[in-house]
Design an enzyme around this catalytic site. Structure first.
Site, PDB file in Angstrom:
ATOM      1  CB  VAL A  17      35.111  40.363  42.867  1.00 40.74           C
ATOM      2  CG1 VAL A  17      34.069  39.298  42.551  1.00 40.74           C
ATOM      3  CG2 VAL A  17      36.083  40.493  41.698  1.00 40.74           C
ATOM      4  CD  GLU A 123      32.406  28.134  36.030  1.00 40.18           C
ATOM      5  OE1 GLU A 123      31.896  27.028  36.228  1.00 40.18           O
ATOM      6  OE2 GLU A 123      33.275  28.324  35.157  1.00 40.18           O
ATOM      7  N   GLY A 128      36.352  34.658  34.146  1.00 41.99           N
ATOM      8  CA  GLY A 128      35.287  35.528  34.677  1.00 41.99           C
ATOM      9  C   GLY A 128      33.899  34.952  34.513  1.00 41.99           C
ATOM     10  N   GLY A 180      39.671  48.215  36.413  1.00 39.97           N
ATOM     11  CA  GLY A 180      39.493  47.094  37.340  1.00 39.97           C
ATOM     12  C   GLY A 180      39.695  45.728  36.693  1.00 39.97           C
ATOM     13  CG  ASP A 194      45.302  35.719  35.682  1.00 33.48           C
ATOM     14  OD1 ASP A 194      44.908  35.574  36.849  1.00 33.48           O
ATOM     15  OD2 ASP A 194      44.547  35.733  34.695  1.00 33.48           O
ATOM     16  CE  LYS A 198      42.089  33.875  34.897  1.00 32.52           C
ATOM     17  NZ  LYS A 198      42.045  35.164  34.216  1.00 32.52           N
TER      18      LYS A 198
HETATM   19  N1  LIG Z   1      38.717  42.010  39.439  1.00 29.62           N
HETATM   20  C1  LIG Z   1      38.396  41.068  38.561  1.00 29.62           C
HETATM   21  O1  LIG Z   1      37.927  41.355  37.459  1.00 29.62           O
HETATM   22  C2  LIG Z   1      38.605  39.621  38.897  1.00 29.62           C
HETATM   23  C3  LIG Z   1      38.247  38.649  37.954  1.00 29.62           C
HETATM   24  C4  LIG Z   1      38.384  37.291  38.285  1.00 29.62           C
HETATM   25  C5  LIG Z   1      38.926  36.939  39.503  1.00 29.62           C
HETATM   26  N2  LIG Z   1      39.308  37.922  40.397  1.00 29.62           N
HETATM   27  C6  LIG Z   1      39.876  37.492  41.678  1.00 29.62           C
HETATM   28  O2  LIG Z   1      39.017  37.924  42.713  1.00 29.62           O
HETATM   29  C7  LIG Z   1      39.784  38.200  43.895  1.00 29.62           C
HETATM   30  C8  LIG Z   1      39.471  39.619  44.342  1.00 29.62           C
HETATM   31  O3  LIG Z   1      39.862  40.510  43.319  1.00 29.62           O
HETATM   32  P1  LIG Z   1      39.448  42.058  43.359  1.00 29.62           P
HETATM   33  O4  LIG Z   1      39.733  42.584  42.005  1.00 29.62           O
HETATM   34  O5  LIG Z   1      38.088  42.212  43.927  1.00 29.62           O
HETATM   35  O6  LIG Z   1      40.533  42.628  44.392  1.00 29.62           O
HETATM   36  P2  LIG Z   1      40.615  44.105  45.027  1.00 29.62           P
HETATM   37  O7  LIG Z   1      39.663  45.024  44.345  1.00 29.62           O
HETATM   38  O8  LIG Z   1      42.047  44.467  45.090  1.00 29.62           O
HETATM   39  O9  LIG Z   1      40.060  43.891  46.512  1.00 29.62           O
HETATM   40  C9  LIG Z   1      40.735  43.092  47.402  1.00 29.62           C
HETATM   41  C10 LIG Z   1      39.989  43.086  48.716  1.00 29.62           C
HETATM   42  O10 LIG Z   1      40.624  42.136  49.565  1.00 29.62           O
HETATM   43  C11 LIG Z   1      40.780  42.727  50.862  1.00 29.62           C
HETATM   44  N3  LIG Z   1      41.931  42.076  51.505  1.00 29.62           N
HETATM   45  C12 LIG Z   1      43.200  41.971  51.064  1.00 29.62           C
HETATM   46  N4  LIG Z   1      43.949  41.266  51.935  1.00 29.62           N
HETATM   47  C13 LIG Z   1      43.120  40.919  52.964  1.00 29.62           C
HETATM   48  C14 LIG Z   1      43.274  40.209  54.143  1.00 29.62           C
HETATM   49  N5  LIG Z   1      44.447  39.680  54.480  1.00 29.62           N
HETATM   50  N6  LIG Z   1      42.191  40.043  54.964  1.00 29.62           N
HETATM   51  C15 LIG Z   1      40.983  40.574  54.631  1.00 29.62           C
HETATM   52  N7  LIG Z   1      40.774  41.268  53.496  1.00 29.62           N
HETATM   53  C16 LIG Z   1      41.824  41.442  52.671  1.00 29.62           C
HETATM   54  C17 LIG Z   1      40.988  44.197  50.600  1.00 29.62           C
HETATM   55  O11 LIG Z   1      40.687  44.877  51.775  1.00 29.62           O
HETATM   56  P3  LIG Z   1      40.688  46.491  51.844  1.00 29.62           P
HETATM   57  O12 LIG Z   1      39.446  46.905  51.094  1.00 29.62           O
HETATM   58  O13 LIG Z   1      40.579  46.758  53.283  1.00 29.62           O
HETATM   59  O14 LIG Z   1      41.954  46.954  51.224  1.00 29.62           O
HETATM   60  C18 LIG Z   1      39.982  44.417  49.453  1.00 29.62           C
HETATM   61  O15 LIG Z   1      38.710  44.669  49.982  1.00 29.62           O
HETATM   62  C19 LIG Z   1      41.244  37.969  43.515  1.00 29.62           C
HETATM   63  O16 LIG Z   1      41.614  36.667  43.849  1.00 29.62           O
HETATM   64  C20 LIG Z   1      41.235  38.090  41.987  1.00 29.62           C
HETATM   65  O17 LIG Z   1      42.278  37.340  41.395  1.00 29.62           O
HETATM   66  C21 LIG Z   1      39.154  39.230  40.125  1.00 29.62           C
END
Ligand SMILES: NC(=O)c1ccc[n+]([C@@H]2O[C@H](COP(=O)([O-])OP(=O)(O)OC[C@H]3O[C@@H](n4cnc5c(N)ncnc54)[C@H](OP(=O)(O)O)[C@@H]3O)[C@@H](O)[C@H]2O)c1
Length: 419
Positions: A17, A123, A128, A180, A194, A198
């Site tokens: 994201v 939101e 999503g 993803g 999860d 929600k």
């Molecule tokens: N993916 C989806 O479809 C989706 C949908 C709705 C909500 N979300 C929510 O959105 C959030 C992000 O999800 P994502 O899918 O984008 O996760 P992701 O792809 O696993 O990416 C996580 C990111 O967080 C960084 N990170 C982790 N711990 C950290 C810390 N302590 N300090 C700084 N950076 C840190 C990681 O750094 P590195 O790159 O250095 O490893 C990475 O860039 C989560 O809360 C998830 O529940 C995701």
């Protein structure tokens, strides 16, 4: 004339994201928002952006007076809690998608917004791309709102769809992760954590009920068996993981996350793959249905961008329903119509059921369908037994008043030939 505030963003996370937000903001200069710094965890990773943009030091963002908006998109709920609470205390607005962190600390986060007079929007944390929170917050007055029933987790819905198409559970989960859709820790999705996070957020905006995720009955999709899928097929049902909240006639609110058999005439029936769908039922409008992508880079980014845009005109959740004089409370005073399948009769106590509708026995697997009081279900020994599969029947909630007493229970058990 509304003047739109200029936003200087400190972004936490550059994953699915976070990088999506970076890309979208680059292509949308009209939004009046730009990213000044991005905090990540692993500096050695190759990034699709200028190296000077990145840091691993929270303070470079949190203590920068020029940064007036924190966008928190990391996958670590405990660290996210630190980042978000520190930002709110420093009077920086925050946008987050971290449903786990929000659901676990909702009461405190609502308090911090009020105490520090600052905005916190999320939101993207529920469904999503579907604009559900602002809808509940602004449009649906809680006196009119009867129920919300939704598929709120894209990856379990993707897995259930693929299983329905013949893939194994493992293959389906792997695909969801590769695309993803799944959380970094898949247990959060498949065990229903999860979805219950929600639900906890939805309850606050729908009814003003501030609860904890563990207050709600929760079962995920890991226990589903091939025989359950066959039962569904035979009856023309689809199995969906649903999060539901219903206002009962005693004015209290029920909430739970459970797999459910969904009939063809429900809007949820055709919600497939990573899509989410939410049916909102209100007294005057009857049923309304919101449908859209519940996960993935750009659908999730769309909700985050919408929050960022709302902050350019200082939008904030008012939590009107939480501060209402007469508050709604959660109740467990209701019954559920369930299907329960198991390997051996020794696993399930049939006397836990108020009424039995049918039971079926084969050499491999047995099932019983019936009516059970929700506390009886939750406290039953077999509720946590991984070999027992529990699925809601359609129209699952039955109010206490509608359930006739013991006599009928005994009669129905005898009718079913259960001793
Ligand atoms: N993916 C989806 O479809 C989706 C949908 C709705 C909500 N979300 C929510 O959105 C959030 C992000 O999800 P994502 O899918 O984008 O996760 P992701 O792809 O696993 O990416 C996580 C990111 O967080 C960084 N990170 C982790 N711990 C950290 C810390 N302590 N300090 C700084 N950076 C840190 C990681 O750094 P590195 O790159 O250095 O490893 C990475 O860039 C989560 O809360 C998830 O529940 C995701």
């Amino acid at each position: 004339m509304i003047t739109h505030k200029r936003l200087t963003i400190g972004l936490f996370g550059f994953g699915v994201v976070g990088e999506g937000i970076y890309q979208v903001l680059q292509q949308t200069p009209s939004l009046n928002a730009s990213i000044k710094k991005v905090c990540i965890k692993h500096p050695e990773k190759k990034r699709n952006a200028d190296a000077g943009l990145f840091t691993t030091n929270y303070d470079e963002i949190l203590n920068d007076p020029e940064i007036n908006l924190i966008v928190e998109l990391i996958d670590d709920a405990d660290e996210a809690y630190k980042i978000v609470t520190t930002s709110l205390k420093n009077k920086k607005s925050v946008v987050s998608a971290n449903k786990k962190m929000i659901a676990e600390h909702l009461a405190e986060l609502v308090g911090l917004q009020q105490e520090h007079d600052v905005s916190f929007l999320y939101e993207a944390a529920v469904c999503g791309s579907i604009p559900i929170i602002r809808n509940l917050e602004e449009y649906y007055d809680n006196d009119l709102l009867q129920s919300i029933s939704g598929i709120v987790n894209g990856s379990t819905n993707y897995i259930l769809t693929k299983i329905g198409e013949g893939l194994s559970y493992k293959e389906s989960l792997l695909q969801a992760q590769q695309l993803g859709f799944a959380e970094s820790n898949p247990k959060l999705d498949v065990e229903g954590f999860d979805a219950v996070n929600k639900l906890t957020i939805l309850l606050a905006h729908a009814y003003g009920v501030v609860s904890k995720p563990e207050d709600h009955v929760r079962i995920g999709i890991t226990r589903l068996q091939q025989s359950d899928a066959s039962y569904a097929k035979e009856k023309n049902f689809e199995i969906k993981l649903t999060a539901q909240t219903i206002k009962l006639s005693n004015g209290k609110v029920a909430g739970f996350v459970l797999p459910q058999f969904v009939t063809r005439d429900s809007q949820l029936y055709n919600v497939k793959n990573e899509y989410n769908g939410v049916i909102i039922e209100s007294k005057l409008a009857d049923k309304q249905f919101l449908y859209g992508k519940g996960a993935g880079r750009f659908p999730t980014s769309s909700a985050v961008i919408s929050d960022i845009s709302a902050l350019t005109y200082d939008y904030r959740y008012e939590y009107k329903k939480i501060s209402r004089h007469e508050q709604y409370v959660l109740t467990n005073a209701y019954f559920l119509r369930v299907y329960v399948s198991f390997n051996d009769w020794a696993e399930v106590n049939r006397w836990d059921f108020e009424q039995v509708f049918e039971f079926h026995s084969t050499d491999e697997r047995q099932y019983i369908t019936g009516l059970i009081q929700v506390d009886k279900l939750r406290n039953a020994k077999w509720f946590n037994d991984s070999s027992v599969s529990i699925i809601l029947l359609p129209e699952a909630v039955v109010e206490n008043e509608a359930v006739v007493g013991q006599t009928l229970k005994k009669a129905s058990l005898q009718l079913a030939g259960v001793n």
